[in-house]
Motif scaffolding. Sequence first.
Motif, PDB file in Angstrom:
ATOM      1  N   UNK A 219       0.962  -1.275   0.088  1.00 32.84           N
ATOM      2  CA  UNK A 219      -0.158   0.150  -0.150  1.00 32.84           C
ATOM      3  C   UNK A 219       0.864   1.243   0.057  1.00 32.84           C
ATOM      4  N   UNK A 220       1.656   1.337   1.123  1.00 35.22           N
ATOM      5  CA  UNK A 220       2.335   2.592   1.318  1.00 35.22           C
ATOM      6  C   UNK A 220       3.461   2.816  -0.158  1.00 35.22           C
ATOM      7  N   UNK A 221       4.136   1.791  -0.408  1.00 36.88           N
ATOM      8  CA  UNK A 221       5.197   2.149  -1.368  1.00 36.88           C
ATOM      9  C   UNK A 221       4.356   2.348  -2.756  1.00 36.88           C
ATOM     10  N   UNK A 222       3.382   1.891  -2.949  1.00 36.70           N
ATOM     11  CA  UNK A 222       2.704   2.196  -4.232  1.00 36.70           C
ATOM     12  C   UNK A 222       2.015   3.448  -4.211  1.00 36.70           C
ATOM     13  N   UNK A 223       1.568   3.959  -3.107  1.00 39.31           N
ATOM     14  CA  UNK A 223       0.892   5.268  -2.944  1.00 39.31           C
ATOM     15  C   UNK A 223       2.154   6.194  -3.054  1.00 39.31           C
ATOM     16  N   UNK A 224       3.070   6.047  -2.598  1.00 37.77           N
ATOM     17  CA  UNK A 224       4.445   7.065  -2.720  1.00 37.77           C
ATOM     18  C   UNK A 224       4.895   7.192  -4.181  1.00 37.77           C
ATOM     19  N   UNK A 225       4.806   5.902  -4.818  1.00 38.65           N
ATOM     20  CA  UNK A 225       5.133   5.844  -6.297  1.00 38.65           C
ATOM     21  C   UNK A 225       3.959   6.522  -6.997  1.00 38.65           C
ATOM     22  N   UNK A 226       2.950   6.475  -6.603  1.00 33.89           N
ATOM     23  CA  UNK A 226       2.013   7.220  -7.507  1.00 33.89           C
ATOM     24  C   UNK A 226       2.138   8.737  -7.481  1.00 33.89           C
ATOM     25  N   UNK A 227       2.512   9.229  -6.181  1.00 34.62           N
ATOM     26  CA  UNK A 227       2.540  10.635  -5.947  1.00 34.62           C
ATOM     27  C   UNK A 227       3.871  11.136  -6.638  1.00 34.62           C
ATOM     28  N   UNK A 228       5.024  10.302  -6.666  1.00 29.76           N
ATOM     29  CA  UNK A 228       5.999  10.817  -7.344  1.00 29.76           C
ATOM     30  C   UNK A 228       5.816  10.973  -8.831  1.00 29.76           C
ATOM     31  N   UNK A 229       5.131   9.770  -9.531  1.00 31.55           N
ATOM     32  CA  UNK A 229       4.397   9.847 -10.840  1.00 31.55           C
ATOM     33  C   UNK A 229       3.733  11.099 -11.258  1.00 31.55           C
ATOM     34  N   UNK A 230       2.952  11.486 -10.250  1.00 34.40           N
ATOM     35  CA  UNK A 230       1.970  12.675 -10.687  1.00 34.40           C
ATOM     36  C   UNK A 230       2.934  13.894 -10.413  1.00 34.40           C
ATOM     37  N   UNK A 231       3.813  13.864  -9.716  1.00 35.80           N
ATOM     38  CA  UNK A 231       4.782  15.026  -9.461  1.00 35.80           C
ATOM     39  C   UNK A 231       5.755  15.222 -10.858  1.00 35.80           C
ATOM     40  N   UNK A 232       6.121  14.057 -11.397  1.00 32.36           N
ATOM     41  CA  UNK A 232       6.932  14.062 -12.676  1.00 32.36           C
ATOM     42  C   UNK A 232       5.873  14.440 -13.758  1.00 32.36           C
ATOM     43  N   UNK A 233       4.706  14.076 -13.732  1.00 38.64           N
ATOM     44  CA  UNK A 233       3.668  14.428 -14.922  1.00 38.64           C
ATOM     45  C   UNK A 233       3.302  16.004 -14.725  1.00 38.64           C
ATOM     46  N   UNK A 234       3.486  16.573 -13.597  1.00 39.06           N
ATOM     47  CA  UNK A 234       3.137  17.977 -13.472  1.00 39.06           C
ATOM     48  C   UNK A 234       4.464  19.030 -13.813  1.00 39.06           C
ATOM     49  N   UNK A 235       5.772  18.102 -14.079  1.00 43.66           N
ATOM     50  CA  UNK A 235       6.821  18.971 -14.157  1.00 43.66           C
ATOM     51  C   UNK A 235       6.806  19.778 -15.469  1.00 43.66           C
ATOM     52  N   UNK A 236       6.421  19.328 -16.675  1.00 48.43           N
ATOM     53  CA  UNK A 236       6.249  19.997 -17.925  1.00 48.43           C
ATOM     54  C   UNK A 236       5.719  21.255 -17.963  1.00 48.43           C
ATOM     55  N   UNK A 237       4.404  21.209 -17.304  1.00 49.36           N
ATOM     56  CA  UNK A 237       3.919  22.652 -17.271  1.00 49.36           C
ATOM     57  C   UNK A 237       4.643  23.505 -16.248  1.00 49.36           C
TER      58      UNK A 237
END
Length: 665
Positions: A14-32
């Motif tokens: 649970x926790x590791x997958x949630x952390x991975x999801x938060x990192x993925x969204x942070x990377x996706x928000x990097x271009x804008x």
Amino acid sequence: MFSAQQSCWFVRKVICWRAAASIAWAVLLLPPTTAAFIILSRFSILHPFQWISECLSLLTSASAIFSFILLGGVIIIVGFLNLEYYTVIPNIACSKIALLGQLLHPRQFLSSLVHCIMGIIVAWCCAVTIGGRYETLGYPCVESDGSPEMCLNEYHLVLLLAGAFVGFSHSLLGVIHNMNYVSFHTVQRYKYLRFKGSLPLVVKCSATQALYSVRNYIVIYFFLGYIPKTWMCKTLNLHLNSSLHSLDTIAGLLDLCLIYHLWISATFLLFTWYITLVLFRIFVTEVYSFPVQSSFTEDSHQCLPKVITEKQPMILKFLALQDLALLSQHAPLRRSEVFSLSQPGGHPHNWNAISKECLSLLSDLTQRLIVYHDTVATNGRAKPLSTGSERKTSSDTSGDDPFTPKSTPLMKTPASVFTRSVVGGPQSPLTAPFTPDLDSPFASPALRRLTAPVGQCSPWHDTVQSPHIMRRGPKLWSTSTDSHVNGSPQLSPASVPSPKQEVSKPSLLAQFLQNRKEQVKNFLAKRVLIMYLFNKLPEASSQALFADSQAHIWALEGLSYLVQASFSEDRFGVVQTTLPSILSSMLVLQEAVDRHFKLPHASSKPVRSSGTMGDCHYKTLRFALRATLKTAIYRITTTFGDHLSTVQMSAEHRKRLQQFLEYKE
């Protein structure tokens, strides 16, 4: 208890997958975010068409793509650090020296070093993106004699050092403001709405902190800028261009364009890191629904009655208690599983496990509050105990009840908060931040005697049977009154073993060292700076006492709502057997909380949010606990009403409960 593999299943699944999801969204928000930085860094109101065309060409260039890859790697490292350092119980420094110890800890030094390196990487990406005079570290120049050589580009160096300074400042502020603390919101909202609501605060905090960081950096570079400049020239064999103004002067630093680029780069750095932190907090505190019971034995360690008793990881226990609070309010079908009986056997195992753990949490907090109040009241002096206070209450008669709250601490509190207890014996927690440290220069001999381990032959050697009373053990020449109060038969002098009279005398060397130690302590205690560093902070001490109170708030809500629902849903009456223990625990805790808020240093109003990215929710937990406790008692009294007159409890508790029944509390 379960194995280590079973106890950490929640972290892996649970926790590791949630952390991975938060990192993925942070990377996706990097271009804008990067596009916004490019637009602001190359802003030119006089040439709008050239400005837009340059930004579009830069966004599609190879340097921008390479910079984006580096920034993505930095975001991943920041997300990993968030996962590594996060906590649901803040580590509150109760003195200046404790805070200094946190800042100088080797683990914190390693974290600061990593943040400095990441700051340099982000600053390099910003320098390449801005271009112009910031693009490279060295550039070709011509000496006075006409020979070509490579000169140091001080603008590029200033930008890189600014990134390192901002990263270092961010690391220190994270410790001071407890940015690794993850709190749970009372109102449950969708992740998108939480992120949208946090975005203005992230922008404001990033711009404000970047402004202060740039100001401090300019002052430091003005005095110490020649050191890195000289070192870079010697290391890379570069020269200084004497025809240009040096930036470690007033004329060089009063460059508005340079200050603007430093500020916008620092804002971009902090914004990307804060976005990653906010997303991690949102994802990791998302509600998780645990099954109340399972049909398969191998999955029993994932059920709520088992998970709620786990001590590590703390995020698992907190999410289980949060699920219990929500279950008790909004899930009738799951509540019926809590009230159900086991087959075969007909035992309420689910209710027994849940209620026992919640009562243990309340008992632990009550014990800490009582020890804290008694320690503050004595002010470091041993307080004589009168025999008039040695009377039995209803909690004395419930010692064999499996639902009676135990004095064993089950909630983990910050390690720097508690030491040994005076009342509960050598194994009970004592709130050390609220009194002078035993090893500090200000610890009086009376306090050391007060906190010394109690011997077997001491008349005070016994376990705590009630939060208010310490039962005496058998005394020599006990009177009939004492025997009656203690519930033990009268003993003759011959039946009590005499204590050993032989006491080992310390050697001369030990006495000499002890005398020198006391002299050093007395000398340091008279120094103003030492007093400033070692003096306890009362407000921080009170906050540390309630640092884990979010768990107690959920325990109170879960118990009270389940008791309220049992009035109409408990077909087997499993809750009614523990109702006296629940009411007694809540009333005793309420008395202890009321005594705490009557202390001089206990603030009567919640502190306002400081407007930083550090979560200040822990500063208001004691006020939330007080309100939740009173609401929980009212919830039970309004549901059962006059039926509570048949519940067995002491006269003192019945009198206090009557105040709630009459709405006078």
